[in-house]
Design an enzyme around this catalytic site. Sequence first.
Site, mmCIF file in Angstrom:
data_model
loop_
_atom_site.group_PDB
_atom_site.id
_atom_site.type_symbol
_atom_site.label_atom_id
_atom_site.label_comp_id
_atom_site.label_asym_id
_atom_site.label_seq_id
_atom_site.Cartn_x
_atom_site.Cartn_y
_atom_site.Cartn_z
ATOM 1 N N SER A 149 0.867 -1.175 0.000
ATOM 2 C CA SER A 149 0.000 0.000 0.000
ATOM 3 C C SER A 149 0.908 1.230 0.000
ATOM 4 O O SER A 149 1.954 1.234 0.669
ATOM 5 C CB SER A 149 -0.877 0.014 1.252
ATOM 6 O OG SER A 149 -1.667 -1.134 1.347
ATOM 7 N N THR A 155 -3.665 2.080 2.220
ATOM 8 C CA THR A 155 -3.918 3.428 1.716
ATOM 9 C C THR A 155 -5.355 3.837 1.991
ATOM 10 O O THR A 155 -5.645 5.029 2.191
ATOM 11 C CB THR A 155 -3.609 3.497 0.219
ATOM 12 O OG1 THR A 155 -2.279 3.026 -0.015
ATOM 13 C CG2 THR A 155 -3.721 4.926 -0.307
ATOM 14 N N ALA A 156 -6.253 2.865 1.997
ATOM 15 C CA ALA A 156 -7.647 3.164 2.327
ATOM 16 C C ALA A 156 -7.736 3.808 3.705
ATOM 17 O O ALA A 156 -8.464 4.797 3.895
ATOM 18 C CB ALA A 156 -8.474 1.875 2.279
ATOM 19 N N HIS A 170 -10.702 -3.898 -2.437
ATOM 20 C CA HIS A 170 -10.777 -5.048 -3.337
ATOM 21 C C HIS A 170 -12.188 -5.198 -3.924
ATOM 22 O O HIS A 170 -12.901 -4.223 -4.130
ATOM 23 C CB HIS A 170 -10.313 -6.322 -2.638
ATOM 24 C CG HIS A 170 -8.911 -6.249 -2.089
ATOM 25 N ND1 HIS A 170 -7.888 -5.623 -2.753
ATOM 26 C CD2 HIS A 170 -8.365 -6.727 -0.937
ATOM 27 C CE1 HIS A 170 -6.773 -5.718 -2.048
ATOM 28 N NE2 HIS A 170 -7.038 -6.374 -0.939
#
Length: 276
Positions: free
Chosen positions: A58, A110-111, A148
């Site tokens: 990420s 990163t989310a 995802h």
Amino acid sequence: MEISIAHSPDSDDAFMFYGLATNKIRVPGYRFTHTLCDIETLNRRAREEAFYDVTAISFHAYPYLQNNYALMGCGGSVGEGYGPMVVSSRKLAPRDLSKVTIAVPGTLTTAYLALKIFNPALETVTVPFDRIIPEILAGKYDAGLIIHEGQLTYSTSGLFKVIDLGVWWRETTGLVLPLGGNAIRRSLGPEAHAIVSKALRDSIQHGLDRREQALEYAMQFARDLDTRLASRFVSMYVNERTLDYGEDGREAIRKLLEMGFERGIIPIAPQVEFID
């Protein structure tokens, strides 16, 4: 020379590495071995030790491992006005998220970084990414941050979108939302960097040129998606930007990490370097 590669067991990564994993792409003198593992585990392995020669990460994790790794100029997943989203079992406005606990797929994703830039005060708890939707449905959490394939399937479970962080990021910065990329171990040296980078780019191009075969291979990693949805998901995250981020894509990576650092979410000043 053996090159160890680690990436997530997701259909987009499988599509990307199809050429290398099936030996359609060969490099004289080099042998590529593949390890499949969820992205948060890969983030932590790369942070704790230079575990693999090439590893999916990420972008949020990059500052923590930048001493041992550089970013590859290809192999990234970028949200073009879409990305991770917060969903709930009931209709909520984004402002309502301050009143609930949000299940997140890992604090190095990163989310998670994008969510904390959106609102640093939000309360979160870490849950394996593939358990977030079931936990919301079971009533354990009011909301969850999904990544995802869940971005395409949440509505079929009766869940409601609260906010798409890719949309919010574009409205806020005018940029795409860079989510994940591939990092290469610095100690391999410039010659190996160039050869391995070309091999990965060739693998991506091979998949794009032979989409039907690459998608068939990727379907084994599609986690209950039908072919139509799997194809849509792959198209979202394996495309021309996967071959090269573009200048605006690279700017977006720097902007994301700089904002995370400036707001105290990332404690290490990011030094973004690309290997092409």
